[in-house]
Design a protein around this motif. Structure first.
Motif, PDB file in Angstrom:
ATOM      1  N   ASP A  14      11.516 -59.015  56.750  1.00 19.18           N
ATOM      2  CA  ASP A  14      12.687 -58.918  55.879  1.00 19.18           C
ATOM      3  C   ASP A  14      12.922 -60.304  55.262  1.00 19.18           C
ATOM      4  OD1 ASP A  14      14.980 -58.014  54.624  1.00 19.18           O
ATOM      5  OD2 ASP A  14      16.253 -58.497  56.354  1.00 19.18           O
ATOM      6  N   LEU A  15      12.481 -60.470  54.023  1.00 23.25           N
ATOM      7  CA  LEU A  15      12.543 -61.781  53.367  1.00 23.25           C
ATOM      8  C   LEU A  15      13.845 -61.871  52.569  1.00 23.25           C
ATOM      9  CD1 LEU A  15      10.855 -64.348  53.105  1.00 23.25           C
ATOM     10  CD2 LEU A  15       9.794 -63.376  51.084  1.00 23.25           C
TER      11      LEU A  15
ATOM     12  N   ALA B 151      17.189 -69.472  54.450  1.00 20.29           N
ATOM     13  CA  ALA B 151      16.480 -68.262  54.898  1.00 20.29           C
ATOM     14  C   ALA B 151      17.197 -67.638  56.088  1.00 20.29           C
ATOM     15  CB  ALA B 151      15.041 -68.596  55.254  1.00 20.29           C
ATOM     16  N   THR B 152      17.176 -66.311  56.144  1.00 16.99           N
ATOM     17  CA  THR B 152      17.807 -65.594  57.261  1.00 16.99           C
ATOM     18  C   THR B 152      16.732 -65.214  58.268  1.00 16.99           C
ATOM     19  OG1 THR B 152      17.565 -63.495  56.114  1.00 16.99           O
ATOM     20  CG2 THR B 152      19.651 -64.653  55.842  1.00 16.99           C
ATOM     21  N   GLY B 153      16.713 -65.877  59.386  1.00 15.88           N
ATOM     22  CA  GLY B 153      15.730 -65.574  60.419  1.00 15.88           C
ATOM     23  C   GLY B 153      14.533 -66.516  60.375  1.00 15.88           C
ATOM     24  N   SER B 154      13.889 -66.625  61.520  1.00 22.67           N
ATOM     25  CA  SER B 154      12.751 -67.546  61.624  1.00 22.67           C
ATOM     26  C   SER B 154      11.527 -67.047  60.868  1.00 22.67           C
ATOM     27  CB  SER B 154      12.404 -67.804  63.087  1.00 22.67           C
ATOM     28  OG  SER B 154      12.079 -66.585  63.724  1.00 22.67           O
TER      29      SER B 154
ATOM     30  N   MET C 117      23.018 -66.332  49.958  1.00 17.92           N
ATOM     31  CA  MET C 117      23.518 -66.736  48.642  1.00 17.92           C
ATOM     32  C   MET C 117      25.039 -66.613  48.679  1.00 17.92           C
ATOM     33  SD  MET C 117      20.879 -67.484  46.739  1.00 17.92           S
ATOM     34  CE  MET C 117      21.291 -67.317  45.040  1.00 17.92           C
ATOM     35  N   GLY C 118      25.697 -67.719  48.771  1.00 13.66           N
ATOM     36  CA  GLY C 118      27.159 -67.682  48.843  1.00 13.66           C
ATOM     37  C   GLY C 118      27.612 -67.028  50.135  1.00 13.66           C
ATOM     38  N   ALA C 119      28.403 -65.949  49.990  1.00 14.24           N
ATOM     39  CA  ALA C 119      28.935 -65.256  51.162  1.00 14.24           C
ATOM     40  C   ALA C 119      27.983 -64.189  51.681  1.00 14.24           C
ATOM     41  CB  ALA C 119      30.281 -64.612  50.815  1.00 14.24           C
ATOM     42  N   GLY C 120      27.034 -63.742  50.852  1.00 11.75           N
ATOM     43  CA  GLY C 120      26.138 -62.658  51.249  1.00 11.75           C
ATOM     44  C   GLY C 120      24.685 -63.087  51.323  1.00 11.75           C
ATOM     45  N   THR C 121      23.811 -62.098  51.401  1.00 14.12           N
ATOM     46  CA  THR C 121      22.367 -62.347  51.417  1.00 14.12           C
ATOM     47  C   THR C 121      21.712 -61.634  50.243  1.00 14.12           C
ATOM     48  OG1 THR C 121      21.945 -60.446  52.834  1.00 14.12           O
ATOM     49  CG2 THR C 121      22.283 -62.567  53.926  1.00 14.12           C
TER      50      THR C 121
END
Length: 191
Positions: free
Chosen positions: A99-100, A164-167, A104-108
Protein backbone atom coordinates in the motif's frame (compact mmCIF):
# COMPACT_ATOMS: atom_id res chain seq x y z
CA UNK A 1 99.95 29.34 -88.99
CA UNK A 2 96.36 29.30 -88.03
CA UNK A 3 94.77 32.75 -88.00
CA UNK A 4 91.35 31.77 -86.61
CA UNK A 5 91.17 32.73 -83.06
CA UNK A 6 90.45 30.13 -80.48
CA UNK A 7 86.79 30.22 -79.31
CA UNK A 8 87.81 31.12 -75.77
CA UNK A 9 89.57 34.19 -76.91
CA UNK A 10 86.71 35.68 -78.91
CA UNK A 11 84.92 38.60 -77.28
CA UNK A 12 81.49 37.32 -78.42
CA UNK A 13 81.98 34.02 -76.74
CA UNK A 14 83.04 35.48 -73.41
CA UNK A 15 80.11 37.88 -73.32
CA UNK A 16 77.44 35.24 -74.02
CA UNK A 17 78.70 32.56 -71.67
CA UNK A 18 79.62 34.35 -68.51
CA UNK A 19 80.21 32.23 -65.49
CA UNK A 20 77.02 31.79 -63.48
CA UNK A 21 77.20 32.59 -59.85
CA UNK A 22 74.94 30.62 -57.50
CA UNK A 23 73.70 33.78 -55.78
CA UNK A 24 72.71 35.34 -59.09
CA UNK A 25 70.41 32.45 -60.08
CA UNK A 26 66.71 33.17 -59.77
CA UNK A 27 64.55 30.41 -61.19
CA UNK A 28 61.41 31.54 -62.94
CA UNK A 29 59.50 28.35 -62.13
CA UNK A 30 59.77 25.95 -59.23
CA UNK A 31 62.29 23.27 -59.76
CA UNK A 32 61.22 19.67 -59.51
CA UNK A 33 62.81 17.82 -56.61
CA UNK A 34 65.23 15.06 -57.23
CA UNK A 35 64.09 11.47 -56.51
CA UNK A 36 66.04 11.51 -53.24
CA UNK A 37 64.20 14.66 -52.13
CA UNK A 38 60.87 13.29 -53.29
CA UNK A 39 61.17 10.13 -51.18
CA UNK A 40 62.03 12.15 -48.05
CA UNK A 41 59.46 14.92 -48.42
CA UNK A 42 56.18 12.99 -48.50
CA UNK A 43 56.98 11.15 -45.28
CA UNK A 44 57.79 14.45 -43.58
CA UNK A 45 54.91 16.43 -45.09
CA UNK A 46 52.18 13.80 -45.29
CA UNK A 47 51.71 13.35 -41.54
CA UNK A 48 51.74 17.10 -41.01
CA UNK A 49 49.20 17.60 -43.76
CA UNK A 50 46.94 14.75 -42.63
CA UNK A 51 47.15 15.72 -38.96
CA UNK A 52 46.40 19.33 -39.84
CA UNK A 53 43.32 18.34 -41.81
CA UNK A 54 42.01 15.53 -39.65
CA UNK A 55 41.33 17.47 -36.42
CA UNK A 56 39.57 20.24 -38.32
CA UNK A 57 37.43 17.76 -40.22
CA UNK A 58 36.82 15.67 -37.13
CA UNK A 59 35.92 18.64 -34.94
CA UNK A 60 33.55 19.96 -37.58
CA UNK A 61 31.83 16.60 -37.87
CA UNK A 62 31.75 15.98 -34.13
CA UNK A 63 30.55 19.50 -33.34
CA UNK A 64 27.73 19.09 -35.84
CA UNK A 65 26.67 15.71 -34.48
CA UNK A 66 27.64 16.07 -30.81
CA UNK A 67 24.88 18.47 -29.66
CA UNK A 68 22.19 16.39 -31.35
CA UNK A 69 23.57 13.15 -29.93
CA UNK A 70 23.91 14.73 -26.51
CA UNK A 71 20.30 15.94 -26.55
CA UNK A 72 18.99 12.54 -27.62
CA UNK A 73 21.10 10.74 -25.01
CA UNK A 74 19.92 13.12 -22.30
CA UNK A 75 16.30 12.78 -23.38
CA UNK A 76 16.65 9.00 -23.11
CA UNK A 77 18.16 9.42 -19.64
CA UNK A 78 15.18 11.50 -18.47
CA UNK A 79 12.69 9.07 -19.99
CA UNK A 80 14.67 6.12 -18.65
CA UNK A 81 14.42 7.53 -15.14
CA UNK A 82 10.63 7.68 -15.45
CA UNK A 83 10.46 4.15 -16.85
CA UNK A 84 12.69 2.82 -14.06
CA UNK A 85 10.53 4.50 -11.40
CA UNK A 86 7.36 3.03 -12.90
CA UNK A 87 9.03 -0.39 -12.97
CA UNK A 88 9.73 -0.10 -9.23
CA UNK A 89 6.10 1.00 -8.66
CA UNK A 90 4.76 -1.96 -10.68
CA UNK A 91 6.91 -4.44 -8.74
CA UNK A 92 5.90 -2.91 -5.40
CA UNK A 93 2.20 -2.10 -5.77
CA UNK A 94 0.45 -4.43 -8.23
CA UNK A 95 2.92 -7.33 -7.93
CA UNK A 96 4.07 -6.96 -4.30
CA UNK A 97 0.73 -5.70 -2.92
CA UNK A 98 2.33 -2.85 -0.97
CA UNK A 99 0.00 0.00 0.00
CA UNK A 100 2.02 2.95 -1.32
CA UNK A 101 0.55 6.01 0.37
CA UNK A 102 1.94 9.27 1.70
CA UNK A 103 0.63 11.73 4.29
CA UNK A 104 -0.71 14.93 2.74
CA UNK A 105 -1.90 17.44 5.27
CA UNK A 106 -4.49 15.80 7.52
CA UNK A 107 -5.07 12.75 5.30
CA UNK A 108 -3.23 10.26 3.13
CA UNK A 109 -2.93 9.97 -0.63
CA UNK A 110 -2.02 6.92 -2.72
CA UNK A 111 1.01 7.22 -5.00
CA UNK A 112 -0.07 6.16 -8.48
CA UNK A 113 1.85 5.63 -11.71
CA UNK A 114 0.94 9.07 -13.08
CA UNK A 115 2.42 10.79 -10.02
CA UNK A 116 5.52 8.61 -10.30
CA UNK A 117 6.02 9.47 -13.99
CA UNK A 118 5.37 13.21 -13.48
CA UNK A 119 7.73 13.45 -10.49
CA UNK A 120 10.46 11.51 -12.31
CA UNK A 121 10.16 13.61 -15.47
CA UNK A 122 10.16 16.83 -13.44
CA UNK A 123 13.33 15.81 -11.61
CA UNK A 124 15.07 14.71 -14.83
CA UNK A 125 14.11 17.81 -16.80
CA UNK A 126 15.14 20.12 -13.95
CA UNK A 127 18.51 18.38 -13.78
CA UNK A 128 18.95 18.64 -17.54
CA UNK A 129 18.09 22.35 -17.50
CA UNK A 130 20.58 23.02 -14.72
CA UNK A 131 23.29 21.09 -16.56
CA UNK A 132 22.63 23.04 -19.77
CA UNK A 133 22.95 26.35 -17.93
CA UNK A 134 26.15 25.27 -16.19
CA UNK A 135 27.68 24.13 -19.50
CA UNK A 136 27.20 27.63 -20.89
CA UNK A 137 28.61 29.33 -17.80
CA UNK A 138 31.56 27.24 -16.62
CA UNK A 139 34.11 24.77 -17.91
CA UNK A 140 33.60 22.51 -14.87
CA UNK A 141 29.88 22.05 -15.48
CA UNK A 142 29.91 18.25 -15.18
CA UNK A 143 31.61 18.23 -11.82
CA UNK A 144 29.51 21.05 -10.35
CA UNK A 145 26.32 19.47 -11.66
CA UNK A 146 27.18 16.01 -10.32
CA UNK A 147 27.88 17.37 -6.83
CA UNK A 148 24.67 19.42 -6.92
CA UNK A 149 22.59 16.50 -8.21
CA UNK A 150 23.91 14.16 -5.52
CA UNK A 151 23.17 16.76 -2.85
CA UNK A 152 19.61 17.20 -4.18
CA UNK A 153 19.17 13.42 -4.26
CA UNK A 154 20.29 13.18 -0.62
CA UNK A 155 17.87 15.94 0.37
CA UNK A 156 15.02 14.32 -1.58
CA UNK A 157 15.31 11.22 0.58
CA UNK A 158 13.87 13.23 3.47
CA UNK A 159 10.49 13.25 1.67
CA UNK A 160 9.80 9.50 1.90
CA UNK A 161 11.31 9.33 5.38
CA UNK A 162 8.90 11.95 6.68
CA UNK A 163 5.73 11.39 4.67
CA UNK A 164 5.42 7.69 3.75
CA UNK A 165 2.89 5.63 5.71
CA UNK A 166 4.53 2.44 6.90
CA UNK A 167 7.98 0.96 6.55
CA UNK A 168 7.22 -0.86 3.27
CA UNK A 169 6.02 2.36 1.61
CA UNK A 170 9.07 4.20 2.95
CA UNK A 171 11.44 1.60 1.49
CA UNK A 172 9.69 1.63 -1.91
CA UNK A 173 9.70 5.42 -2.12
CA UNK A 174 13.36 5.55 -1.07
CA UNK A 175 14.16 2.98 -3.74
CA UNK A 176 12.28 5.04 -6.35
CA UNK A 177 14.23 8.18 -5.41
CA UNK A 178 17.54 6.32 -5.61
CA UNK A 179 16.68 4.70 -8.95
CA UNK A 180 15.57 7.98 -10.53
CA UNK A 181 18.58 9.82 -9.11
CA UNK A 182 21.01 7.16 -10.33
CA UNK A 183 19.60 7.07 -13.86
CA UNK A 184 19.52 10.87 -14.13
CA UNK A 185 23.03 11.40 -12.73
CA UNK A 186 24.64 8.65 -14.77
CA UNK A 187 22.63 9.39 -17.93
CA UNK A 188 23.10 13.15 -18.02
CA UNK A 189 26.80 13.21 -17.12
CA UNK A 190 27.92 10.39 -19.44
CA UNK A 191 29.97 11.58 -22.44
Amino acid sequence: MNTTPHPRNTPAHTSTQSPIRPSAQTPTRPSTPSPAQTSDQPSAQAPARSSAQSPAQTSTRSSAKSPARSRVRRLFAVMGAAVAAVAVWVLAVPVGGIDLTVRMGAGTQPVGPVAVVLASLAAGLAGWALLAVLERVTAKAGRIWTITALAVLALSLAGPLGSATGSAATLVLLLMHLVVGSVVVLGLTRR
